[in-house]
Design a protein around this motif. Structure first.
Motif, PDB file in Angstrom:
ATOM      1  N   PRO A 155       0.885  -1.023  -0.107  1.00 25.49           N
ATOM      2  CA  PRO A 155       0.165   0.057  -0.222  1.00 25.49           C
ATOM      3  C   PRO A 155       0.672   1.725  -0.068  1.00 25.49           C
ATOM      4  O   PRO A 155       2.489   1.025   0.478  1.00 25.49           O
ATOM      5  N   ARG A 156       0.565   2.188  -0.644  1.00 25.51           N
ATOM      6  CA  ARG A 156       1.288   3.482  -0.289  1.00 25.51           C
ATOM      7  C   ARG A 156       1.297   4.526   1.335  1.00 25.51           C
ATOM      8  O   ARG A 156       2.389   4.756   0.934  1.00 25.51           O
ATOM      9  N   PHE A 157       0.182   4.327   1.085  1.00 24.26           N
ATOM     10  CA  PHE A 157       0.357   4.723   2.311  1.00 24.26           C
ATOM     11  C   PHE A 157      -0.606   4.054   3.463  1.00 24.26           C
ATOM     12  O   PHE A 157      -2.477   3.457   3.237  1.00 24.26           O
ATOM     13  N   SER A 158      -0.096   3.336   4.955  1.00 25.51           N
ATOM     14  CA  SER A 158      -0.568   2.623   5.854  1.00 25.51           C
ATOM     15  C   SER A 158      -1.021   3.580   7.068  1.00 25.51           C
ATOM     16  O   SER A 158      -0.011   3.444   7.342  1.00 25.51           O
ATOM     17  N   LYS A 159      -2.049   3.985   6.930  1.00 27.46           N
ATOM     18  CA  LYS A 159      -2.395   4.889   8.376  1.00 27.46           C
ATOM     19  C   LYS A 159      -3.502   4.207   9.478  1.00 27.46           C
ATOM     20  O   LYS A 159      -4.064   2.795   9.312  1.00 27.46           O
ATOM     21  N   ASN A 160      -3.131   4.434  10.740  1.00 28.18           N
ATOM     22  CA  ASN A 160      -4.220   3.459  12.206  1.00 28.18           C
ATOM     23  C   ASN A 160      -5.437   4.175  11.969  1.00 28.18           C
ATOM     24  O   ASN A 160      -5.844   5.387  11.145  1.00 28.18           O
ATOM     25  N   ALA A 161      -5.988   3.479  12.329  1.00 27.08           N
ATOM     26  CA  ALA A 161      -7.773   3.416  12.670  1.00 27.08           C
ATOM     27  C   ALA A 161      -8.179   4.739  13.185  1.00 27.08           C
ATOM     28  O   ALA A 161      -9.327   5.462  13.629  1.00 27.08           O
ATOM     29  N   THR A 162      -6.804   4.441  14.612  1.00 19.50           N
ATOM     30  CA  THR A 162      -7.047   5.917  15.296  1.00 19.50           C
ATOM     31  C   THR A 162      -6.094   6.758  15.691  1.00 19.50           C
ATOM     32  O   THR A 162      -4.735   5.769  15.075  1.00 19.50           O
ATOM     33  N   THR A 163      -6.169   8.047  16.139  1.00 18.81           N
ATOM     34  CA  THR A 163      -4.691   8.940  15.804  1.00 18.81           C
ATOM     35  C   THR A 163      -4.168   8.409  16.913  1.00 18.81           C
ATOM     36  O   THR A 163      -4.496   7.744  17.779  1.00 18.81           O
ATOM     37  N   VAL A 164      -2.796   7.988  16.726  1.00 16.57           N
ATOM     38  CA  VAL A 164      -1.539   7.277  18.160  1.00 16.57           C
ATOM     39  C   VAL A 164      -0.710   9.085  18.303  1.00 16.57           C
ATOM     40  O   VAL A 164      -0.398   9.056  17.500  1.00 16.57           O
ATOM     41  N   TYR A 165      -0.877   9.510  19.837  1.00 16.97           N
ATOM     42  CA  TYR A 165       0.281  10.458  19.617  1.00 16.97           C
ATOM     43  C   TYR A 165       1.501  10.288  19.978  1.00 16.97           C
ATOM     44  O   TYR A 165       1.767   9.074  20.718  1.00 16.97           O
ATOM     45  N   ASP A 166       2.218  11.527  19.613  1.00 14.86           N
ATOM     46  CA  ASP A 166       3.904  10.817  19.769  1.00 14.86           C
ATOM     47  C   ASP A 166       3.627   9.435  18.990  1.00 14.86           C
ATOM     48  O   ASP A 166       5.264   8.863  19.081  1.00 14.86           O
ATOM     49  N   GLY A 167       3.800   9.501  18.206  1.00 12.09           N
ATOM     50  CA  GLY A 167       4.037   8.124  16.808  1.00 12.09           C
ATOM     51  C   GLY A 167       4.714   8.336  16.364  1.00 12.09           C
ATOM     52  O   GLY A 167       5.147   9.488  15.620  1.00 12.09           O
ATOM     53  N   PHE A 168       5.755   7.624  15.992  1.00 10.67           N
ATOM     54  CA  PHE A 168       5.811   7.668  14.253  1.00 10.67           C
ATOM     55  C   PHE A 168       6.062   7.311  13.046  1.00 10.67           C
ATOM     56  O   PHE A 168       5.031   6.699  12.790  1.00 10.67           O
ATOM     57  N   ALA A 169       6.073   8.003  12.286  1.00 13.10           N
ATOM     58  CA  ALA A 169       5.821   8.076  10.684  1.00 13.10           C
ATOM     59  C   ALA A 169       6.253   7.427   9.990  1.00 13.10           C
ATOM     60  O   ALA A 169       7.805   8.317   9.791  1.00 13.10           O
ATOM     61  N   PHE A 170       7.187   7.186   9.445  1.00 17.45           N
ATOM     62  CA  PHE A 170       8.226   6.000   8.056  1.00 17.45           C
ATOM     63  C   PHE A 170       7.645   5.890   6.861  1.00 17.45           C
ATOM     64  O   PHE A 170       6.919   6.007   6.113  1.00 17.45           O
ATOM     65  N   THR A 171       8.671   7.108   6.149  1.00 18.07           N
ATOM     66  CA  THR A 171       8.854   6.986   4.990  1.00 18.07           C
ATOM     67  C   THR A 171       9.687   5.827   3.898  1.00 18.07           C
ATOM     68  O   THR A 171      10.565   6.527   4.097  1.00 18.07           O
ATOM     69  N   VAL A 172       9.312   5.014   3.487  1.00 18.90           N
ATOM     70  CA  VAL A 172      10.879   4.142   2.927  1.00 18.90           C
ATOM     71  C   VAL A 172      10.097   4.007   0.644  1.00 18.90           C
ATOM     72  O   VAL A 172       9.646   3.804   0.214  1.00 18.90           O
ATOM     73  N   ALA A 173      11.756   4.111   0.750  1.00 19.60           N
ATOM     74  CA  ALA A 173      11.955   3.852  -0.867  1.00 19.60           C
ATOM     75  C   ALA A 173      13.019   3.182  -1.463  1.00 19.60           C
ATOM     76  O   ALA A 173      13.992   2.931  -1.148  1.00 19.60           O
ATOM     77  N   HIS A 174      12.757   2.037  -2.069  1.00 25.74           N
ATOM     78  CA  HIS A 174      13.577   0.821  -2.477  1.00 25.74           C
ATOM     79  C   HIS A 174      12.595   0.822  -4.124  1.00 25.74           C
ATOM     80  O   HIS A 174      11.327   0.665  -4.651  1.00 25.74           O
ATOM     81  N   GLY A 175      13.688   0.491  -4.863  1.00 25.37           N
ATOM     82  CA  GLY A 175      13.450  -0.045  -6.192  1.00 25.37           C
ATOM     83  C   GLY A 175      12.288   1.062  -7.596  1.00 25.37           C
ATOM     84  O   GLY A 175      11.482   0.135  -8.272  1.00 25.37           O
ATOM     85  N   GLY A 176      12.234   2.140  -7.265  1.00 22.37           N
ATOM     86  CA  GLY A 176      11.426   3.370  -7.398  1.00 22.37           C
ATOM     87  C   GLY A 176      10.739   3.563  -7.250  1.00 22.37           C
ATOM     88  O   GLY A 176       9.496   4.088  -7.768  1.00 22.37           O
ATOM     89  N   HIS A 177      10.264   2.621  -6.266  1.00 25.66           N
ATOM     90  CA  HIS A 177       8.603   2.866  -5.556  1.00 25.66           C
ATOM     91  C   HIS A 177       9.322   3.166  -3.957  1.00 25.66           C
ATOM     92  O   HIS A 177      10.144   2.721  -3.511  1.00 25.66           O
ATOM     93  N   GLU A 178       7.992   4.072  -3.437  1.00 24.06           N
ATOM     94  CA  GLU A 178       8.064   4.860  -2.004  1.00 24.06           C
ATOM     95  C   GLU A 178       6.558   4.476  -1.363  1.00 24.06           C
ATOM     96  O   GLU A 178       5.467   4.550  -1.715  1.00 24.06           O
ATOM     97  N   VAL A 179       6.771   3.903  -0.678  1.00 21.57           N
ATOM     98  CA  VAL A 179       5.781   3.679   0.721  1.00 21.57           C
ATOM     99  C   VAL A 179       5.353   4.527   2.232  1.00 21.57           C
ATOM    100  O   VAL A 179       7.107   4.425   2.643  1.00 21.57           O
TER     101      VAL A 179
END
Length: 203
Positions: A155-179
């Motif tokens: 999936p291009r973006f995976s989001k939590n069903a509820t807001t997680v305060y002080d949580g991290f977000a990750f962006t990873v790029a590999h092989g010409g694709h970014e998620v």
């Protein structure tokens, strides 16, 4: 005497009539029928409907316009920061680029891992703040995790069903694709990639 001159005159008149008849419009050798005699204009120039040379196009050029798949090059594509999927990464090429942002302090850190296992850590302003090299077994584990993740299908973006305060977000790029994914919502295959990376911070 008068009877002797009458025969030559009559013969001459008859010969003249024959000559005039032979040179008239219906039998003249100089005026052939317009349907194909050797002297006709049609035989010399060819029929307008049977000409071998094609008529020029309205634009004046006989060459066809190039098709969408023709030789006319389009605009050059911008170079990718990662190799195409399925191709072996060289030692100097970027194998994977990952950014972690957010958390309690709201900081961002980026990891760049090369094909030979060497890595660099950058701060939020892209200033280097650490570097190192993965051991061969850890590099093999990261490479296997990236291959099994199949970034083209993640999936291009995976989001939590509820807001997680002080949580991290990750962006990873590999092989010409970014998620991208929020902490706790990462697909299992992406979670394995994150676990195989070097640490995002020195501590």
């Amino acid at each position: 005497m008068r009877a002797r001159r009458t025969v030559p005159v009559a013969a001459a008149a008859l010969l003249g009539a024959m000559l005039l008849g032979a040179c008239g419009p219906s039998g003249s050798a100089a005026h052939d029928s317009p349907s194909g005699g050797p002297g006709s204009p049609t035989a010399a120039t060819g029929s307008p409907t049977g000409s071998a040379a094609p008529s020029p196009s309205p634009g004046g050029s006989a060459a066809p316009s190039p098709s969408p798949g023709g030789a006319t090059p389009g605009p050059a594509a911008s170079p990718s920061t990662a190799p195409a999927p399925g191709r072996t990464v060289t030692a100097s090429e970027t194998l994977v680029r990952a950014t972690r942002s957010g958390g309690f302090a709201g900081q961002a850190h980026t990891l760049i891992v090369k094909g030979d296992g060497s890595w660099t850590r950058l701060d939020a302003r892209a200033n280097p703040e650490g570097s190192g090299r993965l051991a061969p077994d850890r590099l093999a584990a990261l490479t296997a995790a990236l291959r099994e993740a199949d970034f083209a299908r993640l999936p291009r973006f995976s989001k939590n069903a509820t807001t997680v305060y002080d949580g991290f977000a990750f962006t990873v790029a590999h092989g010409g694709h970014e998620v991208a994914a929020e902490q706790g919502a990462e697909p299992p295959a992406l979670a394995r990639v994150l676990e195989a990376l070097p640490p995002f911070t020195a501590n």
